[in-house]
Design an enzyme around this catalytic site. Structure first.
Site, mmCIF file in Angstrom:
data_model
loop_
_atom_site.group_PDB
_atom_site.id
_atom_site.type_symbol
_atom_site.label_atom_id
_atom_site.label_comp_id
_atom_site.label_asym_id
_atom_site.label_seq_id
_atom_site.Cartn_x
_atom_site.Cartn_y
_atom_site.Cartn_z
ATOM 1 N N SER A 67 0.839 -1.196 0.000
ATOM 2 C CA SER A 67 0.000 0.000 0.000
ATOM 3 C C SER A 67 0.875 1.248 0.000
ATOM 4 O O SER A 67 2.054 1.206 0.364
ATOM 5 C CB SER A 67 -0.914 0.021 1.235
ATOM 6 O OG SER A 67 -0.159 0.271 2.405
ATOM 7 N N LYS A 89 0.418 0.053 15.117
ATOM 8 C CA LYS A 89 -0.946 -0.207 15.590
ATOM 9 C C LYS A 89 -1.544 -1.468 14.972
ATOM 10 O O LYS A 89 -2.537 -1.990 15.477
ATOM 11 C CB LYS A 89 -1.854 0.990 15.339
ATOM 12 C CG LYS A 89 -2.147 1.314 13.904
ATOM 13 C CD LYS A 89 -2.993 2.574 13.805
ATOM 14 C CE LYS A 89 -3.293 2.968 12.372
ATOM 15 N NZ LYS A 89 -4.098 1.982 11.663
ATOM 16 N N ASP A 90 -0.941 -1.982 13.892
ATOM 17 C CA ASP A 90 -1.419 -3.219 13.271
ATOM 18 C C ASP A 90 -0.769 -4.465 13.859
ATOM 19 O O ASP A 90 -1.187 -5.582 13.557
ATOM 20 C CB ASP A 90 -1.136 -3.208 11.763
ATOM 21 C CG ASP A 90 -1.969 -2.188 11.013
ATOM 22 O OD1 ASP A 90 -3.047 -1.822 11.520
ATOM 23 O OD2 ASP A 90 -1.540 -1.766 9.920
ATOM 24 N N THR A 108 -15.657 3.410 9.461
ATOM 25 C CA THR A 108 -14.389 3.122 10.130
ATOM 26 C C THR A 108 -14.168 1.618 10.141
ATOM 27 O O THR A 108 -15.124 0.845 10.217
ATOM 28 C CB THR A 108 -14.349 3.660 11.577
ATOM 29 O OG1 THR A 108 -13.092 3.286 12.186
ATOM 30 C CG2 THR A 108 -15.481 3.103 12.421
ATOM 31 N N ARG A 122 -12.400 0.547 18.062
ATOM 32 C CA ARG A 122 -12.134 1.643 18.999
ATOM 33 C C ARG A 122 -12.800 2.923 18.505
ATOM 34 O O ARG A 122 -13.533 3.595 19.248
ATOM 35 C CB ARG A 122 -10.623 1.847 19.135
ATOM 36 C CG ARG A 122 -10.222 3.090 19.938
ATOM 37 C CD ARG A 122 -8.725 3.338 19.828
ATOM 38 N NE ARG A 122 -8.326 3.614 18.448
ATOM 39 C CZ ARG A 122 -8.349 4.825 17.894
ATOM 40 N NH1 ARG A 122 -8.752 5.876 18.604
ATOM 41 N NH2 ARG A 122 -7.966 5.001 16.650
ATOM 42 N N ARG A 123 -12.548 3.269 17.251
ATOM 43 C CA ARG A 123 -13.139 4.498 16.717
ATOM 44 C C ARG A 123 -14.660 4.412 16.696
ATOM 45 O O ARG A 123 -15.350 5.390 16.993
ATOM 46 C CB ARG A 123 -12.594 4.774 15.318
ATOM 47 C CG ARG A 123 -11.128 5.203 15.299
ATOM 48 C CD ARG A 123 -10.621 5.397 13.883
ATOM 49 N NE ARG A 123 -9.219 5.783 13.871
ATOM 50 C CZ ARG A 123 -8.330 5.352 12.983
ATOM 51 N NH1 ARG A 123 -8.701 4.513 12.028
ATOM 52 N NH2 ARG A 123 -7.073 5.746 13.046
ATOM 53 N N ARG A 156 -13.562 -0.907 4.897
ATOM 54 C CA ARG A 156 -12.288 -1.535 4.570
ATOM 55 C C ARG A 156 -11.650 -0.819 3.389
ATOM 56 O O ARG A 156 -12.272 -0.022 2.716
ATOM 57 C CB ARG A 156 -12.489 -3.021 4.215
ATOM 58 C CG ARG A 156 -12.918 -3.906 5.378
ATOM 59 C CD ARG A 156 -11.819 -4.104 6.403
ATOM 60 N NE ARG A 156 -10.542 -4.452 5.785
ATOM 61 C CZ ARG A 156 -10.194 -5.678 5.389
ATOM 62 N NH1 ARG A 156 -11.044 -6.678 5.547
ATOM 63 N NH2 ARG A 156 -9.013 -5.910 4.854
ATOM 64 N N ASN A 172 -7.727 0.748 1.445
ATOM 65 C CA ASN A 172 -6.619 1.638 1.771
ATOM 66 C C ASN A 172 -7.137 3.063 1.990
ATOM 67 O O ASN A 172 -8.337 3.336 1.884
ATOM 68 C CB ASN A 172 -5.549 1.590 0.675
ATOM 69 C CG ASN A 172 -6.081 1.994 -0.695
ATOM 70 O OD1 ASN A 172 -6.964 2.845 -0.796
ATOM 71 N ND2 ASN A 172 -5.549 1.391 -1.746
ATOM 72 N N VAL A 173 -6.217 3.971 2.306
ATOM 73 C CA VAL A 173 -6.616 5.339 2.656
ATOM 74 C C VAL A 173 -7.396 5.997 1.522
ATOM 75 O O VAL A 173 -8.448 6.622 1.743
ATOM 76 C CB VAL A 173 -5.369 6.178 3.018
ATOM 77 C CG1 VAL A 173 -5.746 7.649 3.190
ATOM 78 C CG2 VAL A 173 -4.740 5.648 4.306
ATOM 79 N N ARG A 226 -10.962 4.626 1.209
ATOM 80 C CA ARG A 226 -11.855 5.101 2.276
ATOM 81 C C ARG A 226 -12.244 6.560 2.074
ATOM 82 O O ARG A 226 -13.386 6.951 2.323
ATOM 83 C CB ARG A 226 -11.192 4.886 3.639
ATOM 84 C CG ARG A 226 -10.931 3.419 3.953
ATOM 85 C CD ARG A 226 -10.468 3.244 5.382
ATOM 86 N NE ARG A 226 -9.931 1.902 5.607
ATOM 87 C CZ ARG A 226 -9.767 1.352 6.793
ATOM 88 N NH1 ARG A 226 -10.126 2.013 7.880
ATOM 89 N NH2 ARG A 226 -9.266 0.144 6.926
ATOM 90 N N CYS A 244 -7.513 -6.112 17.856
ATOM 91 C CA CYS A 244 -8.379 -5.388 16.925
ATOM 92 C C CYS A 244 -9.851 -5.730 17.118
ATOM 93 O O CYS A 244 -10.720 -5.042 16.594
ATOM 94 C CB CYS A 244 -7.966 -5.683 15.487
ATOM 95 S SG CYS A 244 -8.235 -7.392 14.974
#
Length: 302
Positions: free
Chosen positions: A8, A73-74, A117, A121-122, A139, A141-142, A145, A233
């Site tokens: 990515s 974070k992953d 999201t 958490r979010r 879901r 990639n940036v 989204r 997660c």
């Protein structure tokens, strides 16, 4: 030396930044993760298998690469046998960012607005902050989204501010969410670097050249907190440590899926006590019922 990474845009930014820090003579090895191959299943339903990290670390284990580069974070709290977390880059921005169709902030969204999201958490924090919004699993990639919002499929979405800044997409941010209101994910904004446990030369190289002391201490404290709460997660858990003049301030939060229950606490200590601080804070929240919230979230998403 080969550097294993996902393909990515954000993963390649992280890998190239690591490559530049190491100097000349290092090549990238791009691999596909199970999370890249399956973009339909909600992240929480994968469990704790490291869907964005396992294949990268497998390339390290089988000798195709000497190091693996990850979004911290992953990363799972327990790594694959034979792999160790040995380095990290300086921490970037930690906040969550909101992108909205019309440019307003979270409090400006109308009741019924659809907010995307991929993070439990979010999602829980959105529900806690604003009643009447619909949280939609998202879901991709940036750029994918972002497109969901810009093209009108969603009214808003939440992404990591660091990723948007690193990809030159910060112009799309409608609101940088306050850290107190939206406590970050464990490891958010940190690039983690793994190698084989028995590769002493590479471990020494990473420890001496690619281990930012403050980011490392923060990561150890946050990951110890996440490990202590038995989270991942598939549970709404946040943890954020700041380091100032050798002292760590760690904050942790565990929520119910619907955002109606929130447990939080904090711990302070020296950088050398980072992991102990995380464990202590986890014990504190577990004693107040955090384990039940984690188990409940896991049951509802299994």
């Amino acid at each position: 030396m080969h550097i294993a990474t996902r393909g990515s845009q954000l993963a390649l930014w992280q890998a190239r930044t690591t490559q530049a820090a190491l100097g000349d003579g290092h090549e990238l090895l791009t691999v596909k993760s199970s999370g890249d191959l399956d973009r339909e299943t909600e992240l929480a339903r994968f469990g704790r298998i490291g869907i964005f990290t396992a294949e990268v670390d497998r390339a390290v284990l089988d000798g195709r690469a000497a190091i693996g580069v990850h979004s911290m974070k992953d990363m799972t709290t327990t790594l694959q046998e034979g792999v160790v977390l040995a380095g990290c880059l300086p921490r970037g921005l930690v906040e969550d960012a909101l992108i909205t169709k019309h440019g307003g902030g979270l409090d400006d969204l109308e009741v019924g607005s659809r907010v995307g999201t991929g993070s439990m958490r979010r999602g829980s924090m959105v529900r806690a902050a604003r009643r009447g919004l619909e949280v939609v699993p998202q879901r991709g990639n940036v750029n994918t989204r972002l497109a969901h919002v810009l093209e009108g499929d969603l009214d808003a979405c939440l992404l990591a501010r660091a990723g948007l800044e690193r990809l030159g997409l910060a112009e799309h941010i409608s609101e940088v969410l306050n850290v107190d209101r939206f406590l970050p994910a464990v490891g958010q904004g940190i690039v983690g670097i793994t190698c084989r446990e028995d590769d002493e030369a590479t471990r020494a190289l990473l420890e001496s050249r690619l281990r930012d002391p403050e980011a490392w201490a923060a990561a150890l404290a946050e990951r110890a907190f996440l490990r202590g709460t038995n989270g991942g997660c598939n549970a709404p858990i946040a943890g954020h440590a700041t380091v100032d003049d050798g002292a760590i301030h760690l904050r942790g939060r565990v929520l119910s899926l619907d955002g109606t229950q929130v447990l939080e606490g904090e711990a302070r200590g020296g950088m050398s006590d980072a992991e102990a601080l995380g464990a202590t804070l986890a014990d504190d929240l577990l004693s107040r019922g955090a384990g039940e919230l984690v188990d409940q979230a896991r049951r509802l998403t299994s």
